[in-house]
Write a protein that holds these residues in place. Structure first.
Motif, mmCIF file in Angstrom:
data_model
loop_
_atom_site.group_PDB
_atom_site.id
_atom_site.type_symbol
_atom_site.label_atom_id
_atom_site.label_comp_id
_atom_site.label_asym_id
_atom_site.label_seq_id
_atom_site.Cartn_x
_atom_site.Cartn_y
_atom_site.Cartn_z
ATOM 1 N N ILE A 152 4.305 12.527 6.349
ATOM 2 C CA ILE A 152 4.491 11.103 6.630
ATOM 3 C C ILE A 152 4.216 10.359 5.340
ATOM 4 O O ILE A 152 3.163 10.563 4.737
ATOM 5 C CB ILE A 152 3.446 10.634 7.666
ATOM 6 C CG1 ILE A 152 3.360 11.606 8.834
ATOM 7 C CG2 ILE A 152 3.725 9.214 8.139
ATOM 8 C CD1 ILE A 152 1.938 11.790 9.326
ATOM 9 N N SER A 153 5.117 9.482 4.942
ATOM 10 C CA SER A 153 4.849 8.734 3.709
ATOM 11 C C SER A 153 3.777 7.691 3.999
ATOM 12 O O SER A 153 3.629 7.217 5.128
ATOM 13 C CB SER A 153 6.127 8.060 3.207
ATOM 14 O OG SER A 153 6.427 6.936 4.019
ATOM 15 N N LEU A 154 3.063 7.330 2.953
ATOM 16 C CA LEU A 154 2.009 6.328 3.106
ATOM 17 C C LEU A 154 2.604 5.008 3.599
ATOM 18 O O LEU A 154 2.041 4.332 4.449
ATOM 19 C CB LEU A 154 1.277 6.127 1.774
ATOM 20 C CG LEU A 154 0.070 5.199 1.861
ATOM 21 C CD1 LEU A 154 -1.150 5.960 2.378
ATOM 22 C CD2 LEU A 154 -0.260 4.569 0.517
ATOM 23 N N GLU A 155 3.791 4.673 3.085
ATOM 24 C CA GLU A 155 4.426 3.399 3.437
ATOM 25 C C GLU A 155 4.797 3.354 4.918
ATOM 26 O O GLU A 155 4.542 2.357 5.599
ATOM 27 C CB GLU A 155 5.685 3.159 2.580
ATOM 28 C CG GLU A 155 5.398 2.851 1.126
ATOM 29 C CD GLU A 155 4.894 4.057 0.321
ATOM 30 O OE1 GLU A 155 5.123 5.223 0.764
ATOM 31 O OE2 GLU A 155 4.258 3.846 -0.725
ATOM 32 N N ASP A 156 5.405 4.428 5.409
ATOM 33 C CA ASP A 156 5.785 4.450 6.829
ATOM 34 C C ASP A 156 4.552 4.401 7.729
ATOM 35 O O ASP A 156 4.529 3.693 8.743
ATOM 36 C CB ASP A 156 6.601 5.716 7.159
ATOM 37 C CG ASP A 156 7.987 5.656 6.538
ATOM 38 O OD1 ASP A 156 8.367 4.568 6.041
ATOM 39 O OD2 ASP A 156 8.683 6.694 6.530
ATOM 40 N N ALA A 157 3.562 5.171 7.321
ATOM 41 C CA ALA A 157 2.335 5.192 8.118
ATOM 42 C C ALA A 157 1.700 3.797 8.134
ATOM 43 O O ALA A 157 1.241 3.321 9.174
ATOM 44 C CB ALA A 157 1.354 6.215 7.547
ATOM 45 N N SER A 217 -7.749 7.486 5.859
ATOM 46 C CA SER A 217 -8.258 8.713 6.459
ATOM 47 C C SER A 217 -7.275 9.236 7.515
ATOM 48 O O SER A 217 -6.991 10.430 7.585
ATOM 49 C CB SER A 217 -9.629 8.441 7.083
ATOM 50 O OG SER A 217 -10.193 9.622 7.586
ATOM 51 N N ARG A 218 -6.737 8.328 8.308
ATOM 52 C CA ARG A 218 -5.744 8.680 9.332
ATOM 53 C C ARG A 218 -4.504 9.319 8.705
ATOM 54 O O ARG A 218 -3.993 10.323 9.164
ATOM 55 C CB ARG A 218 -5.371 7.409 10.118
ATOM 56 C CG ARG A 218 -4.037 7.375 10.796
ATOM 57 C CD ARG A 218 -3.858 8.421 11.847
ATOM 58 N NE ARG A 218 -4.887 8.393 12.876
ATOM 59 C CZ ARG A 218 -5.236 9.467 13.611
ATOM 60 N NH1 ARG A 218 -4.652 10.633 13.423
ATOM 61 N NH2 ARG A 218 -6.172 9.372 14.531
ATOM 62 N N ASN A 234 -1.256 14.174 7.953
ATOM 63 C CA ASN A 234 -0.491 15.054 7.081
ATOM 64 C C ASN A 234 -1.085 16.451 7.003
ATOM 65 O O ASN A 234 -0.378 17.429 6.794
ATOM 66 C CB ASN A 234 -0.363 14.454 5.677
ATOM 67 C CG ASN A 234 0.844 13.529 5.593
ATOM 68 O OD1 ASN A 234 1.838 13.730 6.307
ATOM 69 N ND2 ASN A 234 0.764 12.509 4.779
ATOM 70 N N LYS A 235 -2.394 16.528 7.208
ATOM 71 C CA LYS A 235 -3.051 17.837 7.160
ATOM 72 C C LYS A 235 -2.797 18.628 8.433
ATOM 73 O O LYS A 235 -2.594 19.837 8.398
ATOM 74 C CB LYS A 235 -4.552 17.638 6.963
ATOM 75 C CG LYS A 235 -5.182 18.736 6.146
ATOM 76 C CD LYS A 235 -6.627 18.413 5.904
ATOM 77 C CE LYS A 235 -6.963 18.358 4.417
ATOM 78 N NZ LYS A 235 -8.327 17.851 4.216
ATOM 79 N N SER A 239 -0.584 3.453 16.142
ATOM 80 C CA SER A 239 -1.293 4.606 15.576
ATOM 81 C C SER A 239 -2.092 5.197 16.727
ATOM 82 O O SER A 239 -2.315 4.520 17.733
ATOM 83 C CB SER A 239 -2.221 4.146 14.443
ATOM 84 O OG SER A 239 -3.130 3.164 14.912
ATOM 85 N N PRO A 240 -2.501 6.457 16.620
ATOM 86 C CA PRO A 240 -3.207 7.055 17.756
ATOM 87 C C PRO A 240 -4.394 6.189 18.226
ATOM 88 O O PRO A 240 -5.242 5.820 17.422
ATOM 89 C CB PRO A 240 -3.688 8.403 17.184
ATOM 90 C CG PRO A 240 -2.675 8.738 16.124
ATOM 91 C CD PRO A 240 -2.320 7.420 15.508
#
Ligand code: A3P
Length: 320
Positions: A172-177, A158-159, A164-165, A186-187
Motif C-alpha cells: 500500500i503506498s503511503l499516499e493511498d493509505a 504505524s498502521r 504492509n508487513k 482504516s481498521p
C-alpha cells in the motif's frame, strides 16, 4: 432445528454482503454501524453487542489499533497477575502479549464469546471495537475501561507499516493509505469517532474510565504503572514500592525487553483471512518512538492531518 441461543449466535451473512466494502488496506474493509472493520471479521464482531456479557468487575483494555495495545496489555497483565506470576517464570516470557489478554469476540486470541463466559472474575479483556459496538451494559453496569490512543500521525505511520508487513498482496503506498485514513476508512476507523466515544465516556464516568495516550506512557511509564495499579484495584504496597517492583514492571514491559524475547521474534507467524494476512509476533514491535511520522510523511501531509484533527476534535476538550 436451532435452539434460541444458537439462533441468536448466527451472524447474518446476507446483511454483511450488502454492507459497503472498500479495498486498499491489506484486507478489504466493511462499514458496519459507522465503523470500518476487516470484512472477514464483521460477522464475528456483529455478535459482540448482543452476546458478550459484561460483568461489573470486568476490566476492558480498549485501544485504537497501533496505539500501543501490546504495551498496555503487557503492563496491565503484569500488574494484575503479580501475586501469581514471578518474573522468572512469567507468561510473557513465552507468549506474545496479545495472547495473554483475550480480544473480545476474536476466537484465535482466547476471546471466543462462549469461552469468555467461562473465565473467572475479574476478567481482563481487550478490544479495538468502538464503544457503540460493545453492549450498552458496559456503561450501565460500570465496567472499568482503560482506553489508549496515540497522536494520529504516528498512529497512521504505524498502521501503514503494519499493513504492509502483514499483507500478502501488493504493498500500500503511503499516499493511498493516508487518503483512506483521513477519510476515516482504516481498521476500526474513523479514528476520530473512536477517540471521541471513549473520551466522552471518560468524562461521563471518570472513576471507571481511564483515558491514556501512548505519549504519556513514553514520557513517564512509572507514573502510568502506578496509576494503572490503583485503577485496576491492586495498588502497590509500601513493601512492593521499597523493593522497586513498579520500576521492575516498567523495565520488564519495555520495548527492548519484550522485543528481544524469543516469543516476540520473527518465526512461526500465523496466516489469517484466508491467506491475506501473515501475522508475525515481531510485527507488533517496530520502533516504539514518538514523532516517527516526520521520517515518512511530508510536511504537507502532516499539516493536512493536523487540520483534520483540529476540526474533528473541536469543542470536545480532546487535543493532540
Ligand atoms: P511503531 O510502529 O510506531 O513502532 P499496537 O500494539 O496497538 O499494535 O501498537 C503498535 C505500536 O506500539 C508500534 O509502534 C510498536 O512498535 C509499539 N510498541 C509495541 N510494544 C511496545 C512497548 N513495549 N513499548 C513501547 N512501544 C511499543
Amino acid at each position: 432445528s436451532l435452539n434460541p441461543l444458537e439462533a441468536s449466535r448466527q451472524p447474518d451473512e446476507d446483511l454483511v454482503a450488502r454492507l459497503p466494502t472498500r479495498e486498499g488496506w491489506s484486507t478489504p474493509l466493511t462499514l458496519y454501524d459507522n465503523c470500518w472493520l476487516r470484512s472477514h471479521m464483521v460477522s464475528k464482531f456483529m455478535l459482540v453487542r448482543d452476546d458478550f456479557k459484561p460483568r461489573r468487575d470486568d476490566i476492558i483494555l480498549a485501544t485504537h489499533p497501533k496505539s500501543g495495545t501490546t504495551w498496555l496489555k503487557s503492563l496491565a497483565f503484569t500488574i494484575s497477575s503479580r501475586s501469581r506470576c514471578t518474573f522468572a517464570d512469567h507468561p510473557l516470557l513465552t507468549s506474545n502479549p496479545q495472547r495473554v489478554v483475550p480480544f473480545i469476540g476474536v476466537p484465535g486470541t482466547g476471546g471466543d464469546l462462549d469461552h469468555l463466559d467461562t473465565l473467572p472474575s475479574p476478567r481482563l479483556l481487550s478490544t479495538h471495537l468502538p464503544l457503540t459496538l460493545l453492549p450498552p451494559t458496559v456503561s450501565t453496569v460500570g465496567c472499568r475501561v482503560v482506553y489508549l490512543c496515540r497522536e494520529p500521525k504516528d498512529a497512521f505511520v504505524s498502521r501503514w507499516h503494519f499493513d504492509n508487513k502483514i499483507g500478502t498482496g501488493a504493498p500500500i503506498s503511503l499516499e493511498d493509505a493516508f487518503d483512506m485514513f483521513c477519510q476515516g476508512c482504516s481498521p476500526f476507523g474513523p479514528f476520530w469517532d473512536h477517540h471521541l466515544q471513549y473520551w466522552n465516556e471518560s468524562l461521563a464516568r471518570p472513576q471507571e474510565v481511564m483515558f491514556l495516550r501512548y505519549e504519556e506512557i513514553v514520557s513517564d511509564p512509572l507514573k502510568v504503572v502506578r496509576n494503572l495499579a490503583c485503577f485496576l484495584g491492586v495498588p502497590f504496597t509500601e513493601e512492593e514500592e521499597k523493593s522497586g517492583l513498579a520500576e521492575q514492571i516498567v523495565r520488564f514491559c519495555s520495548f527492548d525487553s519484550l522485543r528481544n524475547l524469543d516469543a516476540n521474534k520473527a518465526g512461526g507467524g500465523v496466516e489469517r483471512a484466508g491467506g491475506k494476512i501473515f501475522l508475525e509476533a515481531s510485527s507488533l514491535f517496530r520502533k516504539g518512538k514518538v514523532g516517527d511520522w516526520v521520517n515518512h510523511m511530508s510536511k504537507d501531509m502532516g499539516e493536512k492531518m493536523d487540520l483534520l484533527v483540529k476540526d474533528k476534535f473541536k469543542g470536545s476538550g480532546l487535543e493532540f
